[in-house]
Design an enzyme around this catalytic site. Structure first.
Site, PDB file in Angstrom:
ATOM      1  N   ASP A  52       0.844  -1.205   0.000  1.00 39.65           N
ATOM      2  CA  ASP A  52       0.000   0.000   0.000  1.00 39.65           C
ATOM      3  C   ASP A  52       0.878   1.254   0.000  1.00 39.65           C
ATOM      4  O   ASP A  52       0.365   2.379  -0.063  1.00 39.65           O
ATOM      5  CB  ASP A  52      -1.025  -0.013   1.145  1.00 39.65           C
ATOM      6  CG  ASP A  52      -0.388  -0.091   2.520  1.00 39.65           C
ATOM      7  OD1 ASP A  52       0.855  -0.196   2.611  1.00 39.65           O
ATOM      8  OD2 ASP A  52      -1.139  -0.050   3.514  1.00 39.65           O
ATOM      9  N   SER A  53       2.206   1.062   0.025  1.00 39.76           N
ATOM     10  CA  SER A  53       3.139   2.170  -0.218  1.00 39.76           C
ATOM     11  C   SER A  53       2.849   2.797  -1.574  1.00 39.76           C
ATOM     12  O   SER A  53       3.283   3.913  -1.854  1.00 39.76           O
ATOM     13  CB  SER A  53       4.587   1.674  -0.175  1.00 39.76           C
ATOM     14  OG  SER A  53       4.764   0.550  -1.023  1.00 39.76           O
ATOM     15  N   ASP A  91      -0.956  -6.153  -0.020  1.00 39.72           N
ATOM     16  CA  ASP A  91      -1.350  -5.546   1.255  1.00 39.72           C
ATOM     17  C   ASP A  91      -2.851  -5.424   1.339  1.00 39.72           C
ATOM     18  O   ASP A  91      -3.515  -5.028   0.365  1.00 39.72           O
ATOM     19  CB  ASP A  91      -0.771  -4.125   1.339  1.00 39.72           C
ATOM     20  CG  ASP A  91       0.510  -4.060   2.134  1.00 39.72           C
ATOM     21  OD1 ASP A  91       0.718  -4.917   3.009  1.00 39.72           O
ATOM     22  OD2 ASP A  91       1.302  -3.139   1.869  1.00 39.72           O
ATOM     23  N   LYS A 120      -1.156  -9.409   3.253  1.00 40.68           N
ATOM     24  CA  LYS A 120      -0.385  -8.908   4.408  1.00 40.68           C
ATOM     25  C   LYS A 120      -1.268  -7.952   5.209  1.00 40.68           C
ATOM     26  O   LYS A 120      -1.933  -7.092   4.617  1.00 40.68           O
ATOM     27  CB  LYS A 120       0.890  -8.212   3.924  1.00 40.68           C
ATOM     28  CG  LYS A 120       1.688  -7.561   5.047  1.00 40.68           C
ATOM     29  CD  LYS A 120       3.119  -7.271   4.641  1.00 40.68           C
ATOM     30  CE  LYS A 120       3.316  -6.021   3.827  1.00 40.68           C
ATOM     31  NZ  LYS A 120       2.927  -4.770   4.506  1.00 40.68           N
ATOM     32  N   GLU A 122      -1.409  -5.485   8.918  1.00 39.96           N
ATOM     33  CA  GLU A 122      -0.602  -4.822   9.941  1.00 39.96           C
ATOM     34  C   GLU A 122      -1.271  -4.936  11.304  1.00 39.96           C
ATOM     35  O   GLU A 122      -2.412  -4.472  11.470  1.00 39.96           O
ATOM     36  CB  GLU A 122      -0.441  -3.334   9.600  1.00 39.96           C
ATOM     37  CG  GLU A 122       0.309  -3.088   8.302  1.00 39.96           C
ATOM     38  CD  GLU A 122       0.530  -1.607   8.021  1.00 39.96           C
ATOM     39  OE1 GLU A 122       0.249  -0.760   8.898  1.00 39.96           O
ATOM     40  OE2 GLU A 122       0.977  -1.301   6.908  1.00 39.96           O
ATOM     41  N   GLU A 189       9.061  -4.186  10.617  1.00 38.76           N
ATOM     42  CA  GLU A 189       9.536  -2.914  10.053  1.00 38.76           C
ATOM     43  C   GLU A 189      10.075  -2.042  11.186  1.00 38.76           C
ATOM     44  O   GLU A 189       9.430  -1.885  12.232  1.00 38.76           O
ATOM     45  CB  GLU A 189       8.353  -2.217   9.348  1.00 38.76           C
ATOM     46  CG  GLU A 189       8.714  -0.861   8.774  1.00 38.76           C
ATOM     47  CD  GLU A 189       7.713  -0.349   7.752  1.00 38.76           C
ATOM     48  OE1 GLU A 189       6.739  -1.067   7.420  1.00 38.76           O
ATOM     49  OE2 GLU A 189       7.891   0.789   7.287  1.00 38.76           O
TER      50      GLU A 189
HETATM   51  O1  KIV Z   1       3.556  -1.093   1.622  1.00 36.48           O
HETATM   52  C1  KIV Z   1       4.718  -1.483   1.615  1.00 36.48           C
HETATM   53  O2  KIV Z   1       5.502  -1.228   0.687  1.00 36.48           O
HETATM   54  C2  KIV Z   1       5.182  -2.263   2.756  1.00 36.48           C
HETATM   55  C3  KIV Z   1       6.655  -2.447   2.907  1.00 36.48           C
HETATM   56  C4  KIV Z   1       7.268  -1.198   3.397  1.00 36.48           C
HETATM   57  C5  KIV Z   1       6.970  -3.601   3.767  1.00 36.48           C
HETATM   58  O3  KIV Z   1       4.400  -2.704   3.546  1.00 36.48           O
END
Ligand code: KIV
Length: 272
Positions: A52-53, A91, A120, A122, A189
């Protein structure tokens, strides 16, 4: 553009578990489109993360909070078209797993409509039941602990986590609980390198690190950071691999070699 496709067998959760067993480190990079997906896997990257970056590096947002499930499905589907053998992790965006039912339904959309092979999430102990249900539904899970960027407003900024012993032990306990609930992989992280090494030893599942030192079983970076594309200051734990290389593919191959040899991350990329 023609890039030679990799000849290796598809990477699965079993492959990652075997790599943990043999001690061979594996590599993860973020991908947001088909061309990058093809390039990254041709360079030997085992896991592509549709992070989600993308909210920050693709959409130009200030945080990952505005990213939606629709955004994630769109980018995951594009990455899936360029990805043949890498494992495709996506994500689950902010507040898309607030309840167990929402988590199962949104994860299923990421897999069915986007082509994700792992999701993934969090969080720590509060996700134990969610991970159990995802796992029972046949959905592979990566549990993201330590700094949780989706909680940036609650945390008051992007801060190192697990410095005090009580906080460190909480990360270890929560990771073990998520592993017991069925998580296939954990990711940490921005935690001290010593804590990540301790956690990798405690876990049976592979531990991926970012800003967590070289004691993890695998490393992940935001591809735009490691290619020097992200505007502004690069995070201390990242490295520009394009400098000194004459193509994107050579830069990514250098990253893969550096992770596998244990050369990256070096002490200068670690949190003490
Ligand atoms: O969203 C992302 O790119 C991430 C990484 C920083 C692990 O979760």
């Amino acid at each position: 553009m023609y890039i030679e496709p990799p000849t290796r067998k598809p990477i699965t959760v079993t492959t990652l578990a075997k790599l943990k067993g043999t001690g061979e480190k594996f590599t993860v990079l973020t991908a947001y489109d088909a061309s990058f997906a093809t390039l990254l896997e041709a360079a030997g990257v085992e896991v592509l993360l549709v992070g989600d970056s993308l909210g920050m590096v693709v959409q130009g947002q200030r945080t990952t909070v505005p990213v939606t499930v629709e955004d994630m499905i769109y980018h995951t589907r594009n990455v899936a078209r360029g990805c043949r053998t890498a494992l495709l992790m996506a994500d689950m965006p902010f507040a898309s797993y607030a309840t167990v039912d929402q988590a199962v339904s949104n994860a299923a959309r990421l897999m069915r409509e986007g082509g994700a092979q792992m999701v993934k999430l969090e969080g720590g102990a509060w996700l134990v039941e969610t991970v159990r249900q995802l796992s029972r539904n046949g959905i592979p899970v990566c549990a993201h602990l330590g700094l949780l960027p989706q909680s940036v407003h609650k945390l008051g900024g992007y801060k190192v986590q697990g410095r005090e012993e009580a906080a460190a032990q909480q990360i270890v306990d929560e990771a073990l609980a998520l592993q017991d609930a069925g998580a296939d992989v954990a990711l940490v992280e921005c935690i001290p390198a010593e804590l990540a090494t301790r956690l990798a030893a405690a876990l049976k599942i592979p531990l991926i690190g970012i800003g967590a030192g070289s004691g993890c079983d695998a490393q992940v970076l935001v591809s735009y950071d490691m290619l020097g594309i992200t505007p502004g200051r690069r995070p201390k734990f990242s490295k520009d691999f394009l400098t000194g290389h004459d193509s994107l593919q050579a830069a990514v191959e250098a990253y893969v070699r550096a992770v596998k040899s244990g050369e990256f991350p070096g002490p200068e990329h670690c949190i003490a």
